[in-house]
Motif scaffolding. Sequence first.
Motif, mmCIF file in Angstrom:
data_model
loop_
_atom_site.group_PDB
_atom_site.id
_atom_site.type_symbol
_atom_site.label_atom_id
_atom_site.label_comp_id
_atom_site.label_asym_id
_atom_site.label_seq_id
_atom_site.Cartn_x
_atom_site.Cartn_y
_atom_site.Cartn_z
ATOM 1 N N HIS A 160 0.843 -1.184 0.000
ATOM 2 C CA HIS A 160 0.000 0.000 0.000
ATOM 3 C C HIS A 160 0.887 1.246 0.000
ATOM 4 N N VAL A 161 0.227 2.391 -0.119
ATOM 5 C CA VAL A 161 0.972 3.624 -0.363
ATOM 6 C C VAL A 161 1.935 3.992 0.764
ATOM 7 N N LYS A 168 10.546 4.194 -0.460
ATOM 8 C CA LYS A 168 11.080 4.943 -1.613
ATOM 9 C C LYS A 168 11.837 6.196 -1.154
ATOM 10 N N TRP A 183 2.958 7.719 -7.279
ATOM 11 C CA TRP A 183 1.945 7.333 -8.276
ATOM 12 C C TRP A 183 0.722 8.244 -8.224
HETATM 13 P P1 GDP Z 1 -5.940 2.054 -2.199
HETATM 14 O O1 GDP Z 1 -6.116 2.842 -0.939
HETATM 15 O O2 GDP Z 1 -6.732 0.791 -2.233
HETATM 16 O O3 GDP Z 1 -6.164 2.893 -3.438
HETATM 17 O O4 GDP Z 1 -4.442 1.507 -2.253
HETATM 18 P P2 GDP Z 1 -2.960 2.132 -2.145
HETATM 19 O O5 GDP Z 1 -2.581 2.326 -0.728
HETATM 20 O O6 GDP Z 1 -2.078 1.218 -2.952
HETATM 21 O O7 GDP Z 1 -2.987 3.537 -2.908
HETATM 22 C C1 GDP Z 1 -3.497 4.699 -2.337
HETATM 23 C C2 GDP Z 1 -3.187 5.916 -3.201
HETATM 24 O O8 GDP Z 1 -1.785 6.221 -3.121
HETATM 25 C C3 GDP Z 1 -3.501 5.754 -4.692
HETATM 26 O O9 GDP Z 1 -4.036 6.966 -5.155
HETATM 27 C C4 GDP Z 1 -2.114 5.500 -5.285
HETATM 28 O O10 GDP Z 1 -2.030 5.853 -6.656
HETATM 29 C C5 GDP Z 1 -1.261 6.415 -4.432
HETATM 30 N N1 GDP Z 1 0.182 6.124 -4.456
HETATM 31 C C6 GDP Z 1 1.158 7.037 -4.678
HETATM 32 N N2 GDP Z 1 2.365 6.472 -4.691
HETATM 33 C C7 GDP Z 1 2.164 5.147 -4.433
HETATM 34 C C8 GDP Z 1 3.053 4.048 -4.311
HETATM 35 O O11 GDP Z 1 4.275 4.142 -4.451
HETATM 36 N N3 GDP Z 1 2.491 2.832 -4.026
HETATM 37 C C9 GDP Z 1 1.135 2.685 -3.863
HETATM 38 N N4 GDP Z 1 0.639 1.457 -3.553
HETATM 39 N N5 GDP Z 1 0.266 3.703 -4.010
HETATM 40 C C10 GDP Z 1 0.781 4.932 -4.283
#
Ligand code: GDP
Length: 291
Positions: A160-161, A168, A183
């Motif tokens: 997850h983010v 990173k 992202w």
């Molecule tokens: P979500 O909450 O189910 O959408 O899952 P995530 O935690 O993977 O992503 C949350 C948000 O963070 C989304 O808008 C992603 O595009 C953004 N994001 C930005 N950078 C990253 C990254 O490096 N990894 C992930 N997983 N998400 C990112």
Amino acid sequence: MRTLSSAGYANLIVRDRGELDLCHQQAVQDFFASERPEYVFLAAAKVGGIQANFQYPAEFIYENVMIEANVIHASYQSAVKKLLFLGSSCIYPRACAQPIKEEYLLTGALEVTNEPYAIAKIAGITMCQAYNRQYGTSFISCMPTNIYGIHDNFNVHTSHVLPALLLKIHNAKGAGAEQVVVWGTGKPYREFLYVDDLADACLFLMNKYSGNEIINIGTGQDLMIADLVCIIKEIVGYEGQIVYDVSKPDGTLRKQLNVEKLHKLGWSAATSLAEGIQKTYDWCLKTGIFE
Ligand code: GDP
């Protein structure tokens, strides 16, 4: 496990993935028949970030449906006293009013980036409610917001983010890199709950709550991904640039949980976001997960 142990629960029955495959019906039934657990926390799931959900949609629906069907049914068969099922905030419609109340479930179309996962989790909730109705079981469901903390998945492709950005940005600092790629647009809002707070809330609900209504678990506060990046940069001590890769999906724009029900029951989150990220980062450095 940490929460239960420190609260004095000594008779904990645990199996890791290598010892018990929860997708295997007979193995799960044998386990419940021989161990006879009284209380079950169904936290096991196939989980991942936005990219993992996109890449492995079949695994996300298959594994989650199998785990839920096997564990919930075996819990009923072996007369488990109470089961707590962990769902997810992504079960709610993509475009629902914010903050999201529990009653909005199944009132609209789901977010496409994690629909197979969400449908599996909705199946788990409905199973708990159906078993309660038909068999008189006490199976409760809670919906946690985005969780982060120690022992998380720090693989930048599948995580997850929050853990992805922590790693990173840490790596960029170590390498003296001028920029970090984030992202999407940085504009979606997300709510984050520290893992130990979630565990505490689960124990609280197991002890205090019974009923068919689902319960949200969160902090009640969210922030923009771009603001999350600023907090992580400060904790890590990185001063480079941030570049937004808009070829990557944003996912849902907002999924802030309404946590009034949980507050009324008497529980609220204790760990601030900065404090939780600091604890997570310290743990990553100490355990050597981050070099
Ligand atoms: P979500 O909450 O189910 O959408 O899952 P995530 O935690 O993977 O992503 C949350 C948000 O963070 C989304 O808008 C992603 O595009 C953004 N994001 C930005 N950078 C990253 C990254 O490096 N990894 C992930 N997983 N998400 C990112």
